[in-house]
Write a protein that holds these residues in place. Structure first.
Motif, PDB file in Angstrom:
ATOM      1  N   VAL A   1       4.299  -6.899   3.307  1.00  0.00           N
ATOM      2  CA  VAL A   1       3.818  -5.520   3.352  1.00  0.00           C
ATOM      3  C   VAL A   1       2.763  -5.265   4.426  1.00  0.00           C
ATOM      4  CG1 VAL A   1       4.371  -5.121   0.939  1.00  0.00           C
ATOM      5  CG2 VAL A   1       2.094  -5.961   1.536  1.00  0.00           C
ATOM      6  N   PRO A   2       2.768  -4.043   5.002  1.00  0.00           N
ATOM      7  CA  PRO A   2       1.710  -3.615   5.921  1.00  0.00           C
ATOM      8  C   PRO A   2       0.556  -3.001   5.140  1.00  0.00           C
ATOM      9  CG  PRO A   2       3.374  -1.916   5.798  1.00  0.00           C
ATOM     10  CD  PRO A   2       3.847  -3.043   4.899  1.00  0.00           C
ATOM     11  N   LEU A   3      -0.502  -2.626   5.840  1.00  0.00           N
ATOM     12  CA  LEU A   3      -1.672  -2.083   5.144  1.00  0.00           C
ATOM     13  C   LEU A   3      -1.374  -0.766   4.437  1.00  0.00           C
ATOM     14  CD1 LEU A   3      -3.088   0.472   6.860  1.00  0.00           C
ATOM     15  CD2 LEU A   3      -3.943  -1.373   8.263  1.00  0.00           C
ATOM     16  N   ALA A   4      -0.355  -0.020   4.877  1.00  0.00           N
ATOM     17  CA  ALA A   4      -0.004   1.233   4.206  1.00  0.00           C
ATOM     18  C   ALA A   4       0.407   1.007   2.748  1.00  0.00           C
ATOM     19  CB  ALA A   4       1.124   1.933   4.961  1.00  0.00           C
ATOM     20  N   TYR A   5       0.782  -0.205   2.412  1.00  0.00           N
ATOM     21  CA  TYR A   5       1.088  -0.568   1.018  1.00  0.00           C
ATOM     22  C   TYR A   5      -0.055  -0.181   0.088  1.00  0.00           C
ATOM     23  CZ  TYR A   5       1.415  -3.834  -2.958  1.00  0.00           C
ATOM     24  OH  TYR A   5       1.445  -4.401  -4.211  1.00  0.00           O
ATOM     25  N   TRP A   6      -1.292  -0.256   0.595  1.00  0.00           N
ATOM     26  CA  TRP A   6      -2.476  -0.066  -0.244  1.00  0.00           C
ATOM     27  C   TRP A   6      -2.910   1.399  -0.349  1.00  0.00           C
ATOM     28  CZ3 TRP A   6      -3.739  -4.156  -3.007  1.00  0.00           C
ATOM     29  CH2 TRP A   6      -3.489  -5.439  -2.506  1.00  0.00           C
ATOM     30  N   ASP A   7      -2.219   2.324   0.302  1.00  0.00           N
ATOM     31  CA  ASP A   7      -2.722   3.697   0.411  1.00  0.00           C
ATOM     32  C   ASP A   7      -3.048   4.335  -0.937  1.00  0.00           C
ATOM     33  OD1 ASP A   7      -2.550   3.533   3.127  1.00  0.00           O
ATOM     34  OD2 ASP A   7      -0.873   4.941   3.348  1.00  0.00           O
ATOM     35  N   GLY A   8      -2.123   4.245  -1.879  1.00  0.00           N
ATOM     36  CA  GLY A   8      -2.343   4.877  -3.177  1.00  0.00           C
ATOM     37  C   GLY A   8      -3.512   4.270  -3.920  1.00  0.00           C
ATOM     38  N   LEU A   9      -3.584   2.947  -3.925  1.00  0.00           N
ATOM     39  CA  LEU A   9      -4.690   2.275  -4.605  1.00  0.00           C
ATOM     40  C   LEU A   9      -6.009   2.577  -3.916  1.00  0.00           C
ATOM     41  CD1 LEU A   9      -5.744   0.314  -6.762  1.00  0.00           C
ATOM     42  CD2 LEU A   9      -5.325  -1.550  -5.147  1.00  0.00           C
ATOM     43  N   ALA A  10      -6.026   2.548  -2.576  1.00  0.00           N
ATOM     44  CA  ALA A  10      -7.259   2.832  -1.845  1.00  0.00           C
ATOM     45  C   ALA A  10      -7.774   4.228  -2.179  1.00  0.00           C
ATOM     46  CB  ALA A  10      -7.024   2.678  -0.348  1.00  0.00           C
ATOM     47  N   GLU A  11      -6.887   5.209  -2.205  1.00  0.00           N
ATOM     48  CA  GLU A  11      -7.296   6.581  -2.541  1.00  0.00           C
ATOM     49  C   GLU A  11      -7.923   6.641  -3.925  1.00  0.00           C
ATOM     50  OE1 GLU A  11      -5.318  11.071  -2.917  1.00  0.00           O
ATOM     51  OE2 GLU A  11      -4.079   9.341  -2.382  1.00  0.00           O
ATOM     52  N   GLN A  12      -7.317   5.942  -4.876  1.00  0.00           N
ATOM     53  CA  GLN A  12      -7.839   5.938  -6.245  1.00  0.00           C
ATOM     54  C   GLN A  12      -9.186   5.206  -6.327  1.00  0.00           C
ATOM     55  OE1 GLN A  12      -6.606   7.351  -9.043  1.00  0.00           O
ATOM     56  NE2 GLN A  12      -4.843   8.269  -8.007  1.00  0.00           N
ATOM     57  N   LEU A  13      -9.331   4.129  -5.585  1.00  0.00           N
ATOM     58  CA  LEU A  13     -10.601   3.403  -5.587  1.00  0.00           C
ATOM     59  C   LEU A  13     -11.700   4.229  -4.930  1.00  0.00           C
ATOM     60  CD1 LEU A  13      -9.387  -0.220  -4.723  1.00  0.00           C
ATOM     61  CD2 LEU A  13     -10.340   0.564  -6.905  1.00  0.00           C
TER      62      LEU A  13
END
Length: 299
Positions: A54-66
């Protein structure tokens, strides 16, 4: 394995191709790393270590929530993934740990980190913890690889460079797409994940990086890594998707025995990629865990 590129890899990563991409880039000792440091200034920092593809965009949803819960995030694409360099080097845990350490230092992040690793990234996170335990406040492992089977060529098949190169060049794309299909429950999300990953796999050297990683990071038989991590005494949170088809839930009890986590949560209606599939629930568990340990240190 000797470096190679395939016919489908019709793009090359360079300053021009990166000019219109989101995020930031920094040259580290092994190559250029694509990263994003975002979220509330002064908040605790969660460093996110991604899995095999996975690329860093994988984390987008979690990052937004954090971010909404006051946590700052540092995400990057591991070498060979996303828009980070396809380095002509040995893709082992040492490479990925070095990347995280150098990125942390380059950005001047000195506070104790909250390291989050998913799938193969959990193995990298455990290797990081073994080498740099004093830099970590907490460790979160989501669907960690290492304890059972994988939907990929077995490690012993790839031990021979010639065989590995033949399999990679002849069947690599098909094996990659098959692996991606097992990761999430929702077919729509699976299609989005596949598109996200395969876009980056158009860049030269991507399948080489994928298969060289499979050669040098065993994704099964890693019980000792789990055991040694559990002995470090780092506060650990273990998360697992109830319907995980890659690291099946029947390995949860074994993982708990070896890791001895302070907390363990099973995410319902969730496959292998809990941070992608259930970002709100995962963020809630991580934030509560970080807050609990921050308050303990302050008291």
């Amino acid at each position: 394995m000797k470096y190679f590129a395939t016919a489908e890899e019709d793009r090359r990563l360079d300053p021009e191709s990166r000019r219109h991409l989101r995020g930031d880039f920094v040259r580290l000792s092994d190559g250029v790393t694509h990263y994003e440091l975002a979220g509330p200034e002064g908040g605790p920092v969660a460093m996110l270590a991604g899995g095999l593809t996975v690329p860093l965009a994988y984390w987008d949803g979690l990052a937004e929530q954090l971010h909404a819960r006051g946590v700052r995030t540092l995400a990057c694409s591991a070498y060979g993934r996303g828009y980070s360099d396809r380095v002509r080097a040995r893709y082992d845990e040492a490479l990925f740990v070095r990347q995280l350490v150098e990125l942390r230092d380059e950005l001047g992040i000195g506070q104790p980190l909250h390291l989050v690793g998913t799938s193969m990234g959990a193995l990298v996170a455990m290797a990081y913890a073994a080498e740099h335990p004093d830099t970590l406040a907490t460790l979160t492992l989501a669907g960690p690889a290492g304890l059972l089977r994988q939907h990929l060529p077995p490690h012993r098949l790839l031990a021979n460079d010639h065989v590995a190169r033949f399999v990679a060049r002849r069947f690599g794309r098909r094996l990659l797409e098959s692996h991606l299909g097992h990761n999430v429950r929702d077919p729509r999300l699976a299609a989005r994940l596949t598109a996200m990953v395969l876009d980056a796999y158009r860049y030269e050297g991507s399948l080489f990086a994928f298969f060289d990683t499979l050669q040098h990071i065993p994704l099964s038989g890693r019980a000792d890594r789990f055991r040694r991590t559990g002995a470090l005494g780092i506060p650990t949170l273990l998360l697992w998707g109830a319907d995980d088809q890659v690291t099946p839930i029947d390995q949860l009890d074994r993982a708990r025995l070896l890791l001895r986590p302070e907390q363990c949560h099973v995410i319902p209606d969730c496959g292998h990629m809990a941070p992608l599939e259930r970002p709100g629930e995962v963020a809630e568990h991580i934030t509560a865990f970080i807050t609990d340990h921050t308050q303990r240190r302050a008291s």
